[in-house]
Design a protein around this motif. Sequence first.
Motif, PDB file in Angstrom:
ATOM      1  N   ARG A   1      38.069  45.451  35.701  1.00 24.96           N
ATOM      2  CA  ARG A   1      37.520  45.491  34.491  1.00 24.96           C
ATOM      3  C   ARG A   1      38.255  45.988  33.423  1.00 24.96           C
ATOM      4  O   ARG A   1      38.103  45.739  32.188  1.00 24.96           O
ATOM      5  CB  ARG A   1      36.269  46.219  34.712  1.00 24.96           C
ATOM      6  N   LEU A   2      38.997  47.486  33.828  1.00 21.95           N
ATOM      7  CA  LEU A   2      39.632  47.933  32.608  1.00 21.95           C
ATOM      8  C   LEU A   2      40.605  47.348  32.068  1.00 21.95           C
ATOM      9  O   LEU A   2      41.000  47.027  30.726  1.00 21.95           O
ATOM     10  CB  LEU A   2      39.800  49.301  33.025  1.00 21.95           C
ATOM     11  N   SER A   3      41.487  46.438  32.832  1.00 20.84           N
ATOM     12  CA  SER A   3      42.425  45.603  32.347  1.00 20.84           C
ATOM     13  C   SER A   3      41.789  44.544  31.512  1.00 20.84           C
ATOM     14  O   SER A   3      42.486  44.143  30.654  1.00 20.84           O
ATOM     15  CB  SER A   3      43.105  45.238  33.477  1.00 20.84           C
ATOM     16  N   ASN A   4      40.658  43.805  31.874  1.00 20.36           N
ATOM     17  CA  ASN A   4      40.380  42.855  31.191  1.00 20.36           C
ATOM     18  C   ASN A   4      39.142  42.850  30.058  1.00 20.36           C
ATOM     19  O   ASN A   4      38.777  41.988  29.296  1.00 20.36           O
ATOM     20  CB  ASN A   4      39.760  41.702  32.085  1.00 20.36           C
ATOM     21  N   ASP A   5      38.896  44.119  29.876  1.00 25.82           N
ATOM     22  CA  ASP A   5      37.772  44.319  28.679  1.00 25.82           C
ATOM     23  C   ASP A   5      38.693  44.944  27.863  1.00 25.82           C
ATOM     24  O   ASP A   5      39.270  46.343  27.770  1.00 25.82           O
ATOM     25  CB  ASP A   5      36.769  45.590  29.381  1.00 25.82           C
ATOM     26  N   GLU A   6      38.646  44.383  26.359  1.00 26.92           N
ATOM     27  CA  GLU A   6      39.204  45.111  25.105  1.00 26.92           C
ATOM     28  C   GLU A   6      38.690  46.391  24.873  1.00 26.92           C
ATOM     29  O   GLU A   6      39.644  47.367  24.388  1.00 26.92           O
ATOM     30  CB  GLU A   6      39.243  44.179  24.189  1.00 26.92           C
ATOM     31  N   ALA A   7      37.497  46.784  25.157  1.00 25.79           N
ATOM     32  CA  ALA A   7      36.962  48.121  24.788  1.00 25.79           C
ATOM     33  C   ALA A   7      37.424  49.131  25.766  1.00 25.79           C
ATOM     34  O   ALA A   7      37.282  50.255  25.488  1.00 25.79           O
ATOM     35  CB  ALA A   7      35.417  48.005  24.736  1.00 25.79           C
ATOM     36  N   LEU A   8      37.955  48.710  26.777  1.00 28.08           N
ATOM     37  CA  LEU A   8      38.213  49.675  27.960  1.00 28.08           C
ATOM     38  C   LEU A   8      39.812  49.665  28.198  1.00 28.08           C
ATOM     39  O   LEU A   8      40.229  50.600  29.038  1.00 28.08           O
ATOM     40  CB  LEU A   8      37.365  49.376  29.232  1.00 28.08           C
ATOM     41  N   ASN A   9      40.519  49.072  27.728  1.00 23.73           N
ATOM     42  CA  ASN A   9      41.925  48.861  28.228  1.00 23.73           C
ATOM     43  C   ASN A   9      43.002  49.703  27.210  1.00 23.73           C
ATOM     44  O   ASN A   9      43.810  49.687  27.447  1.00 23.73           O
ATOM     45  CB  ASN A   9      42.470  47.494  28.288  1.00 23.73           C
TER      46      ASN A   9
END
Length: 126
Positions: A61-69
Amino acid sequence: MKTALDLVASAKQLIHEVSVEEADTVIKQADVLIDVRESDEYYSGHIPGAINIPRGLLEFRLSNDEALNRRDLNIVLFCKNSGRSALSAQSLKEMGYLNVTSIAGGFDAWQEANKPIIVPSLPDFG
């Protein structure tokens, strides 16, 4: 052969962990508060402001979510008693996240300290 507890103990040597007493300040400064427990645990009650990303999906999720990467995000993690959040913090550190904190004792310690929780209500389908 290592056990899960051995892995958690090793992770806790490498991560930043704060007490429940320090958690309020750390959470206020965080960009994101992540509950790494399973969805059913999250919906039975969680720390206000937390989003749910179960441990098994966290790195994806962190790798694929621009808000979290962004690697400079200030991330605070918690789980039931801090084992999964310690392993999660270690994993995120290995991924290059610079500011990751785990709450010692997790949600159990949070509740024992009588800190506020949110219990979402499900819609009435009746």
